[in-house]
Design a protein around this motif. Structure first.
Motif, short mmCIF file in Angstrom:
data_model
loop_
_atom_site.label_atom_id
_atom_site.label_comp_id
_atom_site.label_asym_id
_atom_site.label_seq_id
_atom_site.Cartn_x
_atom_site.Cartn_y
_atom_site.Cartn_z
N ASP A 86 -72.59 -7.68 89.34
CA ASP A 86 -72.40 -9.12 89.13
C ASP A 86 -73.14 -9.50 87.85
O ASP A 86 -74.37 -9.57 87.83
N ILE A 87 -72.39 -9.73 86.80
CA ILE A 87 -73.02 -10.02 85.51
C ILE A 87 -73.25 -11.51 85.29
O ILE A 87 -74.05 -11.89 84.44
N HIS A 88 -72.57 -12.34 86.06
CA HIS A 88 -72.69 -13.78 85.83
C HIS A 88 -73.95 -14.38 86.44
O HIS A 88 -74.34 -15.49 86.08
N LYS A 89 -74.59 -13.65 87.35
CA LYS A 89 -75.78 -14.23 87.97
C LYS A 89 -76.91 -14.38 86.95
O LYS A 89 -77.81 -15.20 87.14
N ASN A 90 -76.86 -13.58 85.88
CA ASN A 90 -77.83 -13.71 84.80
C ASN A 90 -77.23 -14.41 83.58
O ASN A 90 -77.72 -14.27 82.48
N HIS A 91 -76.12 -15.13 83.82
CA HIS A 91 -75.45 -15.90 82.78
C HIS A 91 -74.98 -15.00 81.63
O HIS A 91 -75.03 -15.40 80.46
N VAL A 92 -74.54 -13.81 81.97
CA VAL A 92 -74.01 -12.89 80.96
C VAL A 92 -72.53 -13.18 80.79
O VAL A 92 -71.74 -13.03 81.72
N MET A 93 -72.15 -13.59 79.60
CA MET A 93 -70.76 -13.99 79.37
C MET A 93 -70.09 -13.18 78.26
O MET A 93 -68.87 -13.11 78.21
N HIS A 94 -70.87 -12.59 77.37
CA HIS A 94 -70.31 -11.93 76.20
C HIS A 94 -70.36 -10.42 76.35
O HIS A 94 -71.22 -9.87 77.05
N THR A 95 -69.46 -9.74 75.65
CA THR A 95 -69.29 -8.31 75.87
C THR A 95 -70.52 -7.49 75.52
O THR A 95 -70.87 -6.54 76.24
N ALA A 96 -71.20 -7.80 74.44
CA ALA A 96 -72.41 -7.05 74.08
C ALA A 96 -73.51 -7.27 75.11
O ALA A 96 -74.26 -6.34 75.45
N ASN A 97 -73.61 -8.49 75.64
CA ASN A 97 -74.59 -8.77 76.70
C ASN A 97 -74.26 -7.99 77.97
O ASN A 97 -75.15 -7.59 78.72
#
Length: 322
Positions: A86-97
Motif C-alpha cells: 500500500d503506497i498511498h498510506k505514506n502519500h506516495v503518488m509519483h513513480t520515483a517515490n
C-alpha cells in the motif's frame, strides 16, 4: 533464471483516462482478461516468480483479481509469490517515490513497469541486456520512426551510442536546439533522434533504491526527473579528492542554434558531500542504457481507442498472454 529479478508493477496506474476510473485495473481488458493479470502472465511464463504489486489504500479489487487469476490458472501461477504494498498510506503518488517505498521489501535487481503497459518483447532478453551492459538502469524505448503517427508530442530529443545503446542525452526541445560541446567531443558517434519514446518499463539495480532515497532534492517522476538526471551523468563526470571538498565542474561551451525547453536538471552539487562520496565510491559511474524496440509492441494504454486497437492485434503477435 540463474539470478532472481523482482517484477514491480504500479497497479495504481492501470486505468483509462478520462473515460474510466484511473485506479480500476478491471476496466483495462486485454484479450478477455484484465491487463494486470496479462502482465503477470507474461513474466510468469518467462520464469519470473517474485512480484510486488503497488496499490492504493483499501483497494481490495486488485487482490481479488489476482486471486481469481491464480485459481483459474494454477499452472502459470504455481511458482509465483506476490507481495502487496500500500503506497498511498505514506502519500506516495509519483513513480520515483514508489521505488523508494519498496526499500526493504525486495532484495534483488528489479523490473519496474506501470500498470497500463502491454508489450510483446521477451522479458528474458531485457534482463540479459541489463546484465551484459553492467547498467545501473535500463530504459525500454519504443522507436516510432516508421510509424504513420509519431506519438512523441513532447519533442523529446534522445542521444545514444549506436554501438552500445548507452543513453547520453535526454531533453525536451523545440524545432531548434543546442548541444553541449563536451557531449560531442566525448561521444563523436552519438545518434540524435526525436523518434524515440519512453515506454514506462525500466530495469534497475537494487542499489539504486538507496541512491534515490538519499538524493536531494528528491526525484518525483522516473521519466521526467530520474532518467534524464542519470542520463546527464554519462557525460558530466564528477571527481573527488576528499570527502569534504566541493565538486569542481568545468565551464561548458554551447553550440547555440535556438531556444531549448529542457527537462528539469538536478544540479549534482545539491548532493551533500557524504552522499556524493558514498555513491561515487560504490560505483565509479552511473550507467544508463536504452533497450530500443523497433518491431515489437510496447504501448501504454491511455485511451479507449488505444485499448480497442491493441485488442485487434493478432494473438500470435503476443508472447505469454493468457
Amino acid at each position: 533464471m540463474s539470478e532472481k529479478f523482482t517484477v514491480v508493477i504500479a497497479a495504481t496506474r492501470c486505468g483509462l483516462s478520462p473515460d474510466a476510473d484511473i485506479d480500476d485495473p478491471s476496466t483495462v481488458i486485454i484479450k478477455d482478461h484484465p491487463l494486470l493479470c496479462q502482465q503477470i502472465s507474461i513474466f510468469a511464463k518467462a520464469g519470473f516468480s517474485e512480484f510486488v504489486i503497488l496499490h492504493k489504500e483499501g483497494d481490495h479489487k486488485i487482490q481479488e483479481l489476482i486471486s481469481n487469476f491464480q485459481n483459474t490458472n494454477p499452472e502459470i501461477m504455481k511458482r509465483v509469490s506476490i507481495k502487496y504494498v500500500d503506497i498511498h498510506k505514506n502519500h506516495v503518488m509519483h513513480t520515483a517515490n514508489m521505488i523508494c517505498a519498496i526499500d526493504g521489501i525486495i532484495k534483488n535487481d528489479f523490473i519496474f513497469l506501470e500498470g497500463n503497459v502491454i508489450f510483446n518483447f521477451s522479458p528474458l532478453r531485457l534482463v540479459e541486456f541489463f546484465r551484459k551492459s553492467g547498467a545501473s538502469c535500463v530504459t525500454v524505448i519504443k522507436d516510432r520512426e516508421n510509424e504513420k503517427l509519431n506519438s512523441n508530442t513532447l519533442g523529446l530529443l534522445i542521444g545514444y551510442e549506436a554501438s552500445s545503446s548507452r543513453g547520453i542525452l535526454m531533453q525536451t526541445v523545440g524545432d531548434e536546439y543546442q548541444i553541449e560541446t563536451n557531449i560531442l567531443l566525448e561521444f563523436p558517434q552519438i545518434t540524435l533522434t526525436k523518434s524515440l519514446e519512453l515506454s514506462s518499463v525500466y530495469v534497475f539495480s537494487h542499489r539504486m533504491i538507496q541512491f534515490m532515497k538519499s538524493h536531494e532534492p528528491p526525484f518525483r517522476s522516473i521519466s521526467t526527473d530520474l532518467i534524464p538526471w542519470i542520463t546527464q551523468q554519462q557525460y558530466k563526470h564528477i571527481s573527488f579528492k576528499s570527502q569534504s571538498e566541493e565538486i569542481s565542474n568545468s565551464n561548458q561551451d554551447h553550440i547555440d542554434s535556438g531556444e531549448i525547453d529542457a527537462y528539469p536538471k538536478v544540479d549534482s552539487s545539491s548532493l551533500d558531500d557524504q552522499h556524493q562520496f558514498s555513491w561515487q565510491t560504490k560505483s565509479s559511474e552511473i550507467k544508463s542504457f536504452l533497450f530500443i524496440l523497433r518491431n515489437e509492441i510496447c504501448e501504454r494504454i491511455t485511451s479507449s481507442a488505444m485499448l480497442q486497437q491493441i485488442n485487434k492485434v493478432n494473438d500470435n503477435q503476443f508472447n505469454g498472454l493468457i
